[in-house]
Structure formats: C-alpha cells, structure tokens
Design a protein around this motif. Structure first.
Motif, PDB file in Angstrom:
ATOM      1  N   ALA A 202     -47.908  10.168  12.567  1.00 39.47           N
ATOM      2  CA  ALA A 202     -46.538   9.757  12.239  1.00 39.47           C
ATOM      3  C   ALA A 202     -45.856   9.135  13.451  1.00 39.47           C
ATOM      4  O   ALA A 202     -45.141   8.132  13.338  1.00 39.47           O
ATOM      5  CB  ALA A 202     -45.742  10.950  11.734  1.00 39.47           C
ATOM      6  N   TRP A 203     -46.073   9.723  14.636  1.00 39.09           N
ATOM      7  CA  TRP A 203     -45.471   9.138  15.837  1.00 39.09           C
ATOM      8  C   TRP A 203     -46.038   7.742  16.102  1.00 39.09           C
ATOM      9  O   TRP A 203     -45.295   6.826  16.486  1.00 39.09           O
ATOM     10  CB  TRP A 203     -45.725  10.032  17.042  1.00 39.09           C
ATOM     11  N   ALA A 204     -47.337   7.548  15.909  1.00 38.99           N
ATOM     12  CA  ALA A 204     -47.927   6.219  16.128  1.00 38.99           C
ATOM     13  C   ALA A 204     -47.291   5.196  15.186  1.00 38.99           C
ATOM     14  O   ALA A 204     -46.993   4.055  15.586  1.00 38.99           O
ATOM     15  CB  ALA A 204     -49.440   6.281  15.925  1.00 38.99           C
ATOM     16  N   GLY A 205     -47.089   5.579  13.914  1.00 38.04           N
ATOM     17  CA  GLY A 205     -46.411   4.676  12.990  1.00 38.04           C
ATOM     18  C   GLY A 205     -44.998   4.369  13.431  1.00 38.04           C
ATOM     19  O   GLY A 205     -44.535   3.218  13.341  1.00 38.04           O
ATOM     20  N   ALA A 206     -44.295   5.388  13.916  1.00 32.99           N
ATOM     21  CA  ALA A 206     -42.933   5.165  14.403  1.00 32.99           C
ATOM     22  C   ALA A 206     -42.923   4.239  15.611  1.00 32.99           C
ATOM     23  O   ALA A 206     -42.029   3.394  15.760  1.00 32.99           O
ATOM     24  CB  ALA A 206     -42.284   6.502  14.751  1.00 32.99           C
ATOM     25  N   ALA A 207     -43.913   4.394  16.503  1.00 31.04           N
ATOM     26  CA  ALA A 207     -43.980   3.520  17.683  1.00 31.04           C
ATOM     27  C   ALA A 207     -44.216   2.072  17.277  1.00 31.04           C
ATOM     28  O   ALA A 207     -43.601   1.143  17.821  1.00 31.04           O
ATOM     29  CB  ALA A 207     -45.075   4.000  18.624  1.00 31.04           C
ATOM     30  N   LEU A 208     -45.098   1.835  16.292  1.00 28.61           N
ATOM     31  CA  LEU A 208     -45.342   0.468  15.832  1.00 28.61           C
ATOM     32  C   LEU A 208     -44.104  -0.112  15.156  1.00 28.61           C
ATOM     33  O   LEU A 208     -43.732  -1.271  15.385  1.00 28.61           O
ATOM     34  CB  LEU A 208     -46.529   0.459  14.856  1.00 28.61           C
ATOM     35  N   ALA A 209     -43.469   0.685  14.297  1.00 23.45           N
ATOM     36  CA  ALA A 209     -42.267   0.196  13.627  1.00 23.45           C
ATOM     37  C   ALA A 209     -41.155  -0.089  14.628  1.00 23.45           C
ATOM     38  O   ALA A 209     -40.454  -1.103  14.524  1.00 23.45           O
ATOM     39  CB  ALA A 209     -41.799   1.221  12.591  1.00 23.45           C
ATOM     40  N   THR A 210     -41.000   0.784  15.620  1.00 20.46           N
ATOM     41  CA  THR A 210     -39.962   0.570  16.625  1.00 20.46           C
ATOM     42  C   THR A 210     -40.278  -0.649  17.482  1.00 20.46           C
ATOM     43  O   THR A 210     -39.364  -1.354  17.928  1.00 20.46           O
ATOM     44  CB  THR A 210     -39.817   1.817  17.513  1.00 20.46           C
ATOM     45  N   THR A 211     -41.551  -0.918  17.717  1.00 25.42           N
ATOM     46  CA  THR A 211     -41.923  -2.133  18.447  1.00 25.42           C
ATOM     47  C   THR A 211     -41.465  -3.374  17.700  1.00 25.42           C
ATOM     48  O   THR A 211     -40.920  -4.311  18.285  1.00 25.42           O
ATOM     49  CB  THR A 211     -43.434  -2.172  18.676  1.00 25.42           C
ATOM     50  N   ALA A 212     -41.704  -3.391  16.375  1.00 23.90           N
ATOM     51  CA  ALA A 212     -41.297  -4.548  15.578  1.00 23.90           C
ATOM     52  C   ALA A 212     -39.779  -4.695  15.544  1.00 23.90           C
ATOM     53  O   ALA A 212     -39.236  -5.788  15.741  1.00 23.90           O
ATOM     54  CB  ALA A 212     -41.850  -4.419  14.158  1.00 23.90           C
ATOM     55  N   VAL A 213     -39.071  -3.595  15.293  1.00 23.31           N
ATOM     56  CA  VAL A 213     -37.608  -3.660  15.252  1.00 23.31           C
ATOM     57  C   VAL A 213     -37.054  -3.998  16.637  1.00 23.31           C
ATOM     58  O   VAL A 213     -36.119  -4.809  16.769  1.00 23.31           O
ATOM     59  CB  VAL A 213     -37.033  -2.326  14.734  1.00 23.31           C
ATOM     60  N   GLY A 214     -37.614  -3.377  17.674  1.00 21.01           N
ATOM     61  CA  GLY A 214     -37.169  -3.678  19.026  1.00 21.01           C
ATOM     62  C   GLY A 214     -37.437  -5.124  19.419  1.00 21.01           C
ATOM     63  O   GLY A 214     -36.653  -5.719  20.162  1.00 21.01           O
ATOM     64  N   ALA A 215     -38.539  -5.702  18.924  1.00 19.34           N
ATOM     65  CA  ALA A 215     -38.827  -7.112  19.205  1.00 19.34           C
ATOM     66  C   ALA A 215     -37.731  -8.001  18.627  1.00 19.34           C
ATOM     67  O   ALA A 215     -37.264  -8.939  19.284  1.00 19.34           O
ATOM     68  CB  ALA A 215     -40.188  -7.489  18.636  1.00 19.34           C
ATOM     69  N   GLY A 216     -37.321  -7.713  17.381  1.00 21.00           N
ATOM     70  CA  GLY A 216     -36.233  -8.488  16.802  1.00 21.00           C
ATOM     71  C   GLY A 216     -34.927  -8.304  17.554  1.00 21.00           C
ATOM     72  O   GLY A 216     -34.170  -9.263  17.756  1.00 21.00           O
ATOM     73  N   TYR A 217     -34.661  -7.085  18.003  1.00 19.40           N
ATOM     74  CA  TYR A 217     -33.428  -6.804  18.745  1.00 19.40           C
ATOM     75  C   TYR A 217     -33.411  -7.540  20.086  1.00 19.40           C
ATOM     76  O   TYR A 217     -32.437  -8.220  20.427  1.00 19.40           O
ATOM     77  CB  TYR A 217     -33.309  -5.291  18.953  1.00 19.40           C
ATOM     78  N   VAL A 218     -34.511  -7.449  20.838  1.00 23.21           N
ATOM     79  CA  VAL A 218     -34.571  -8.109  22.150  1.00 23.21           C
ATOM     80  C   VAL A 218     -34.564  -9.626  21.989  1.00 23.21           C
ATOM     81  O   VAL A 218     -33.909 -10.344  22.757  1.00 23.21           O
ATOM     82  CB  VAL A 218     -35.812  -7.637  22.925  1.00 23.21           C
ATOM     83  N   ALA A 219     -35.288 -10.136  20.974  1.00 23.36           N
ATOM     84  CA  ALA A 219     -35.326 -11.584  20.759  1.00 23.36           C
ATOM     85  C   ALA A 219     -33.943 -12.117  20.406  1.00 23.36           C
ATOM     86  O   ALA A 219     -33.527 -13.169  20.912  1.00 23.36           O
ATOM     87  CB  ALA A 219     -36.321 -11.915  19.645  1.00 23.36           C
ATOM     88  N   THR A 220     -33.224 -11.415  19.552  1.00 22.89           N
ATOM     89  CA  THR A 220     -31.869 -11.840  19.210  1.00 22.89           C
ATOM     90  C   THR A 220     -30.970 -11.825  20.435  1.00 22.89           C
ATOM     91  O   THR A 220     -30.150 -12.736  20.642  1.00 22.89           O
ATOM     92  CB  THR A 220     -31.291 -10.924  18.120  1.00 22.89           C
ATOM     93  N   LEU A 221     -31.104 -10.805  21.264  1.00 23.87           N
ATOM     94  CA  LEU A 221     -30.328 -10.741  22.500  1.00 23.87           C
ATOM     95  C   LEU A 221     -30.626 -11.943  23.389  1.00 23.87           C
ATOM     96  O   LEU A 221     -29.707 -12.586  23.912  1.00 23.87           O
ATOM     97  CB  LEU A 221     -30.641  -9.438  23.228  1.00 23.87           C
ATOM     98  N   LEU A 222     -31.905 -12.278  23.552  1.00 24.50           N
ATOM     99  CA  LEU A 222     -32.276 -13.390  24.429  1.00 24.50           C
ATOM    100  C   LEU A 222     -31.781 -14.723  23.883  1.00 24.50           C
ATOM    101  O   LEU A 222     -31.265 -15.567  24.635  1.00 24.50           O
ATOM    102  CB  LEU A 222     -33.795 -13.425  24.602  1.00 24.50           C
ATOM    103  N   VAL A 223     -31.936 -14.939  22.568  1.00 27.57           N
ATOM    104  CA  VAL A 223     -31.542 -16.223  21.978  1.00 27.57           C
ATOM    105  C   VAL A 223     -30.027 -16.398  22.035  1.00 27.57           C
ATOM    106  O   VAL A 223     -29.517 -17.421  22.504  1.00 27.57           O
ATOM    107  CB  VAL A 223     -32.057 -16.328  20.536  1.00 27.57           C
TER     108      VAL A 223
END
Length: 905
Positions: free
Chosen positions: A478-499
């Motif tokens: 379950a933690w591994a799934g959460a880490a992958l999901a958080t990576t995807a959501v965090g990627a969108g968050y960081v990308a939006t911040l950068l753009v």
C-alpha cells in the motif's frame, strides 16, 4: 526495511514495516547536490567566444521588429527565426555543460565511495577478526548475534586499536564491514550486556540496509566541495569581477550549508533507525552507555548537533524512552526536502528543455516542466509518504491522533518557493513580479502543498485501517502504491509551479502580457489575468497534451481505493448526476431562448451556437456533483473527484448525442449532418474527463474550506462580521466596475461596427496552386481556383468593442465548395482576438492572437491541417444599421466577402 511485531512494547516491537527516514533524507540530499552541481558547472564551462558571437548577432537585430509584440500580443515569425539563428548552439552548449557537471560529480562521488573502505582500513590499522588467533569464543558469540539480528549473510568483522567502547559499519558494493573497537572487545568479557547491545546496534545498520546510503552520503559530502565548490570558486576568482564575488559568495555558502546539513541529517537518521531495532534489556544497556556521555545538552548543543554525524546522546535516549517521537511528521523535514527540490528545479528544467526530445505537449516549456516534475516528484513523494505513513501507522498502534498532513505539505511548499528563489537562476534574471503577484502565487502554492499533504495523510489513514497491523507485506505494498500516486500528483504540482512561475514574470516576452493583450489591456496585470493564466494553462494542456493532466488526475484517486463504502456513495452520486445530465443535455440547446432574444436568428444557427457551448452544462453538472459529494455526503475531495469522473464518463456520449439531435433538428437541407468527428470526440473527452473534473475537484476543496470557515466564523462573531464586510466590499466593487460608462469610440473606429454580429453569408475565392495542400488533396494538375460559401447555419460570431479590440468565435465555422469534382470543406475553430480600425469605407484588422485555433481543409474523406500564423488584413466595408459587409482582396488574386447582421442577443 524493518518488520512489525506485536509482542510487547519497546523500540524494536514498535518498528513499522515502512522505510526509515534515512531513505527520504538521502534522496533530498542527492536532489540538492545534483541541482546545485549542474548550474555550478554551467558557470565554469561558459564559452566566452560563443557568448560574444551570440551577443553581437542579437545586437544586429535591433532594427528588426520584435519577435513578440507584447503590446499587441502578436508573434513575428521572421524575427523569431532570426533570433533562433543567432542563438545557434546555445541549447547544445547548455546541455553539454550540465552533463559534464553531472559526470564530474558522479566521478568524484564514485571515487570517494569506492576508496573510503580502503582508507578506513589503512588509516585505522584494522585487522580481520577471523584471522586473529584466540578469538574463537568472540566469533561464536558474534555468529549468534548475527542470527538474532536476522541477517542472511554475516558481515566481515574487523578490530581497531581504539580503546573506546564503540563500533562502526562501512563497506562498498557487496562488501560489508563491522568495526569493533578494542574497548568493545574487552567489554565482551567485562560487560557482556553492553557488548551485546552495541553489536546489535551495529548489526541493525546492516539489517536496515543503510550502509550504502551512509557511505554514498559521505561521498556526496566530499564530492560537492571537491567537484563543485572548488572549480566554481577557481573560475570566479579568475574571471568574475570582484564586485560580483560577494553576491555569488553568500549563495555558494548557502548551498554548501544546505547540502552539508542534508547529508548530516541522513547520518543522524540512521542512528535512530538502528536504535529502533533494540528490545528489552538491550535498550537499558544502550541507555546506560549514553548516560556516560558528558557532553552538554543545552540549546547551543542542540543547534550544533545539526552539524554532527551522530545525534546527541540525550536525543537518542529520548527516542528510546519515547519511540513514537521517531514517527512524528516534522515540518522541518518537509522544509528541507522542499529546499532541495526548489534549488534543483531551475537547472533540472533547463536540462529537460535542452534535451533533443522532450515530452510532447503544448510547448517545450510545459513538456519539460512535467519531465522535471516527475524527477523531483519522486524524492518529494518518498519524503512525504514516508513521514505521513509512519505517523499514521504509529497513531493507529498507540491510539494517538495522526498528523493531518496540512502543515507538513505547507512546509514542503514553502521550501519549494524558498529554494526556487535561492537558486542561481533567480540571481541572474531581471524578470520580477509585483509584490501582490508574489503574494497571491505564494498563497496558491502553499494552499496546494497543504492539500497535497492532507491528501497523503488521508490516504495513509484510509489504507492502514483496512490492513491488519501484523500484515507487513500489504502495508509495504500500500505504501508503494501511495508513493507512486504521490509522485504523479507531485509531478503535476511541481510542473504547474514551474510553468506559472515562468509565465507570470514581468519581462519583455512574458506570457501574462500575451494573455492580457488577448483581453485588450497588454500593459495592465490584473487578478483576472492571473486567474486566466491558470485557466489558459489547463485548457491548452488538456487540448494538446491531455495525458499530462490525466495521469495526476487518476493518481489522485488513490485514497478512495481503501474506503469501499465511501467511494461506493461517490460512484452512485456520480451515476445519478451523470445520468440526469445525459438525459437533459440533448434538450438544453433546443430549449434555449437564443432565438427569442434575437428574432432574426435562424433555427439552425441557434442550434449550432448552443451546441458549441454544450460543454458549459457539462461543467455545471460535474461541479454540482463534486460539491454535493463534499457538502451533503461529507466525502473527501478525492471522492468528489471520483464522483465527477463518473458523471463525466456518462456525459461524453451525451455531448455527442446532443450534436446528433441538433443536426437533425436543424435539418433545413432534409438530412442529418454527421454527429461528430475525431476533433469533437477529443474535445468532449478532454473536457469531460480532464478540464471539468479538475475544476470540480478544486471547487469541492474550496467548498469544503468555505464551509469549514463559515462554521468557524459562526462560533466567533468577530469572524462573521469580518466575513460579511469582505463580501459587501467585494459586491460593491463589482457594482462600481459594472456601472462605469462604456468608453466612447475614438476616431478611425466607426461606431456603426460596435456590437455583436453574426455571419449570414460568406463567399471566398481561393487560388489553388498545384503543390499546395488543397491542390494535392484534390489532385489538380494545374493552378486552379475554388469558390467556397458559408451560410447562416455554418457561420461565426464577431464582437467589436469601443477600445479597438474585437473577437471572432469560430466554434463551428464551415465553408463549402467543389474543386476538380471533389467536395471541399474549410473548417475553422477557435477564438481570434485582434485590433480593428474602420473609417470612410476602409477596414483594417491587425495584431491577431489565436487561442485553440484550428483550420482544416477536407476533400472527400481526407483532411489536412492548414493552421497558419494570423496576418494583418486590409479591405473595405459597408455598414448600414443592422447590416455589415466586409471585403478583403489579396495580392495573389484571392478575395473574401462576408455579410453580417447585428445580433441583439
């Protein structure tokens, strides 16, 4: 990783089956080191001759038109191409510089990592225990402790000549050493309980698999000054003017401090993780040994501990007495990870932008930002999920309240913002924002970080409630799934911040000036422009790179997987809302009162105009479902997103069905137009499954926050009074703004044109060359001409404003004709904003800015995209009352004549 057991208390019995803090802090340290080194080596490897040549080339373009006219919001393709030719190999040079910097850092770190065990053995004069005679009993005892520690393969024990009662672990690759100081060997006979506790602590490092993380951290701590600071300092002393040394010196010192503190935090975290393995009497033995440490433990000692490899004895004793403190989600940990990612973000974005291939998207910046977001989202996900899942696990075990995640996520966002401003690129740019823009964007990022932390914490609590405390395998999964999901959501968050961070800078070519120019005021930055920037970003990404938003959107549903009853309610709510919307949507265009407000509007045109806006009721339905999920069902924003996506799945075919109903109802020609094509399907899918759910989830989160705020205000009358005052002030501002008189039409803007017009007849005479796209599709063998016509049921709408701006809405514009026996259709969709002038029969259209502009030529069943840059138009016009005729003649013999009628809608 540790293993959870349920037999009694103690430190070891309470270790969760999750990664220790060592892993999260290690990736944060690596992120800071890598990001700093890339930009550092950019400054070292700058080619002075190439830089001078580019500057001279750009200086020669001073007389040419600017590449981007920010006042009109237009792009000059020729000037842009000339500027790109001047830049030449700039992107390749940047890529080479950063890759060389990474290679140098990796080489120095590899040498330090591989050579460290040899230096350890040589400098300390270590001897292997199995080659020392008379140590049979000691080796037998150690073999038993190895089995008790759960190691599959014993490490190599070595002995030093130090009289201290201590040890250490080190190694490289598959070789693992445990050093036993001579004082510890003597303790085997004089204090066996102390010997046992210290050895088990060292073996716990092997069991936790943190030897390599430790040695890599030490290698990075050496590689950064040797591979980055020294070359950069030498370069600065030799070539940089003395007046710049102070400006850059404090930045270098800050980088060095952050890198070293990050590295030392990894080394301290491993000690707490090793102590967590101890149980029973071993805890008492280690506590007794720590009590002999006579170093002071005051405030200054705690501050100095941030720069030590080992934590203070008092801190280790507190962790043994209260093991739950090790699993607190400390915001300072998130702040450090955010600082590291913020420092690494600009050079990483540069590296991604200069690669030969980037992620396909609306532009190079957006695709590169998402790629950088993925690389930065991974370490941020490890830090965030590691801390918040450990906190939730310990809270479930002890019954104490778990961390909400909001403060942790807000600290992460603050670190990102501070690190982004601390990065070197911020020091070398002249682009700045107004202070209120900085405040608004900062609050948005911090609110987004708080939502991210709250989402991770809610998911951890939801999943751990369904997993038995003794089920270590499912907890890790379950933690591994959460880490992958958080990576995807965090990627969108960081990308939006950068753009948006890059778009909102106040520079000569800034994106906000283009957006403001599209709205008619290129020199004024308003809150509406900032909001439009965010909306424009979502729209263009959803239109041209929907997968960049779809993956974070789907990953955000991870917490709902653990709550079957709650997500069942969300799905049922989405099914009901989507079914009602799907049944009503085809009737919406037919029941609209557009014809009533404009009696001269044909039924077919009314149907097409309303059909072009069927996405508005779709958004309304999904917003209603999402807000209802949070407000009435008391579900979380992820469940609101699930409900909105469920409704969107049902609404997609309804959008296409609405087109079929309208085309048949408008059947003046006696036949039904095909309901949808590929563009319609993509438009419906991206809107109902990407744009509307994003808006719905944000509205649900905002609605939940507003409800919570009103509830808090209800308990405190002063807050209620302040809220009412703010609402009244906002309403009065809107009333005053709407009550301002419209500006009078100045000269060269015939007031007859002011208003909204719709096309009733359009005639277009085009010259078709043999090698042109249209000539190729139609199979012409010589130059020819074609006449296209558009009527009231396939026209477009135009709005002329008194400020000299105008907007054309090409939602479903079609012009038809015949060429070489083949039916030809020209389809134009999008929104075009431009400047206009009309006086004494002469008409001018200039400085066009397009949004979502698509022009297709269709011959039979084949089509080609002929979208080009908008050009200025000159022609003649006739305006009389409710009728307007505009004619444009081109140099190549082609011409177009459009007849409009005034719309009273």
């Amino acid at each position: 990783m540790s293993t959870a057991t349920e037999d009694g208390g103690g430190a070891g019995a309470g270790a969760p089956p999750l990664p220790s803090t060592t892993l999260g802090r290690f990736v944060a340290a690596v992120t800071a080191v890598v990001g700093t080194s890339m930009f550092g080596w950019q400054t070292v490897l700058v080619d002075a001759d190439a830089t001078r040549a580019r500057a001279e080339c750009l200086d020669g373009l001073r007389g040419a038109p600017p590449p981007i006219d920010v006042r009109a919001g237009t792009v000059n393709e020729e000037s842009m191409a000339a500027m790109q030719r001047c830049l030449g190999t700039l992107h390749a040079d940047l890529l080479r510089q950063m890759v060389i910097g990474l290679a140098v850092l990796a080489a120095v770190a590899a040498v330090a990592y591989l050579a460290a065990p040899w230096f350890e053995c040589r400098l300390r004069g270590l001897r292997r225990l199995d080659r020392t005679p008379g140590t049979e009993a000691l080796r037998s005892e150690l073999a038993g402790l190895v089995r008790e520690a759960g190691l599959r393969r014993p490490p190599t024990f070595v002995v030093s000549r130090s009289a201290r009662i201590s040890g250490n672990t080190f190694g490289a690759g598959p070789v693992r050493y445990v050093r036993l100081d001579l004082g510890l060997v003597h303790a085997h006979r004089t204090a066996p309980h102390l010997f046992r506790a210290v050895v088990l602590h060292e073996l716990a490092h092997v069991r936790n698999a943190d030897i390599h993380l430790t040695r890599l951290t030490i290698a990075l701590a050496w590689a950064f000054p040797l591979g980055v600071l020294v070359p950069v300092a030498v370069n600065y002393v030799g070539s940089v003017p003395a007046r710049h040394l102070l400006d850059d010196g404090w930045r270098l010192a800050a980088f060095a401090l952050i890198v070293q503190v990050s590295a030392w935090s990894v080394l301290r975290a491993r000690e707490f993780a090793a102590d967590a393995r101890l149980t029973g009497d071993d805890i008492g033995a280690v506590r007794a040994l720590l009590a002999t440490d006579r170093r002071r433990a005051g405030r200054w000692a705690r501050l100095g501990a941030a720069f030590r490899f080992h934590p203070l004895a008092r801190a280790r004793a507190d962790a043994l007495d209260r093991p739950g403190r090790r699993y607190l989600a400390r915001p300072v940990e998130a702040l450090g990870a955010g600082l590291a990612a913020g420092i690494a973000a600009p050079p990483l974005l540069d590296l991604m932008s200069n690669l030969p291939r980037t992620l396909p998207g609306p532009d190079r910046l957006t695709g590169s930002a998402f790629a950088a977001g993925v690389l930065l989202g991974a370490p941020l996900a490890l830090v965030t999920t590691g801390a918040l899942w450990r906190s939730a696990w310990w809270a479930r075990r002890t019954g104490a309240p778990a961390a909400s995640g909001g403060l942790f996520g807000a600290a992460l966002a603050c670190g990102l913002l501070a690190g982004r401003r601390l990065a070197w690129s911020a020091a070398y740019t002249d682009d700045r924002r107004a202070w209120w823009v900085e405040v608004i964007l900062g609050l948005l990022w911090i609110a987004g970080g708080a939502l991210l932390g709250r989402w991770v914490a809610d998911g951890a609590r939801a999943h751990l409630r369904r997993i038995a405390p003794s089920d270590a395998a499912r907890t890790r999964l379950a933690w591994a799934g959460a880490a992958l999901a958080t990576t995807a959501v965090g990627a969108g968050y960081v990308a939006t911040l950068l753009v948006l961070d890059a778009w909102s800078t106040d520079g000569e070519f800034s994106m906000w000036r283009l957006v403001a120019a599209r709205e008619g005021h290129p020199d004024t930055l308003t809150p509406l422009v900032l909001l439009d920037l965010l909306g424009f970003y979502v729209r263009i990404v959803a239109d041209q790179g929907p997968y960049l938003l779809a993956l974070p959107l789907v990953a955000a549903l991870f917490p709902v997987l653990a709550t079957r009853r709650a997500n069942g309610r969300a799905v049922r709510l989405g099914l009901v809302g989507g079914a009602v919307g799907a049944l009503v949507l085809p009737l919406v265009p037919l029941g609209a009162d557009v014809a009533a407000r404009d009696p001269g509007l044909a039924t077919a045109t009314a149907a097409l105009l309303v059909d072009s806006h069927t996405l508005l009721p779709v958004t309304f339905v999904e917003l209603t479902v999402a807000v209802a999920a949070v407000a009435t069902r008391r579900l979380s924003p992820p469940h609101a997103l699930l409900a909105a996506l469920t409704a969107g799945l049902l609404m997609v075919p309804a959008i296409l069905a609405a087109g079929a109903v309208l085309s048949c109802a408008a059947g003046a020609t006696g036949r039904c137009v095909p309901a949808a094509d590929g563009i319609d399907a993509v438009r419906a899918l991206t809107h109902a499954l990407v744009v509307a759910p994003v808006a719905a989830a944000l509205a649900a989160a905002l609605g939940a926050a507003v409800v919570a705020g009103l509830a808090a205000a209800g308990r405190h009358r002063r807050w209620m009074v302040a809220t009412v005052a703010v609402l009244l002030a906002s309403a009065s501002t809107v009333v005053v703004a709407r009550g301002r008189p419209a500006p009078a039409a100045p000269a060269a803007r015939d007031p007859c044109l002011l208003g909204v017009w719709r096309l009733t007849a359009g005639r277009y005479h085009l010259v078709v060359e043999v090698g042109s796209p249209l000539g190729t599709l139609a199979g012409v063998t010589s130059d020819a001409t074609v006449d296209l016509a558009s009527g009231p049921d396939t026209g477009f709408a135009t709005a002329y404003r008194a400020d000299g701006s105008a907007t054309d809405l090409y939602d479903l514009f079609v012009a038809e004709g015949t060429l070489n026996g083949h039916p030809v259709r020209s389809v134009h969709r999008g929104v075009v904003t431009y400047r206009w002038a009309a006086e004494a029969g002469r008409y001018t259209q200039r400085d066009s800015v397009s949004s979502g502009d698509v022009v297709l030529l269709r011959v039979d069943d084949r089509e080609v995209d002929v979208t080009t840059a908008d050009q200025d138009t000159n022609g003649s016009y006739r305006c009389a009352g409710d009728r307007l005729v505009i004619r444009a003649d081109n140099d190549d013999g082609s011409w177009g004549e459009e007849t409009f009628v005034r719309s009273r809608a």
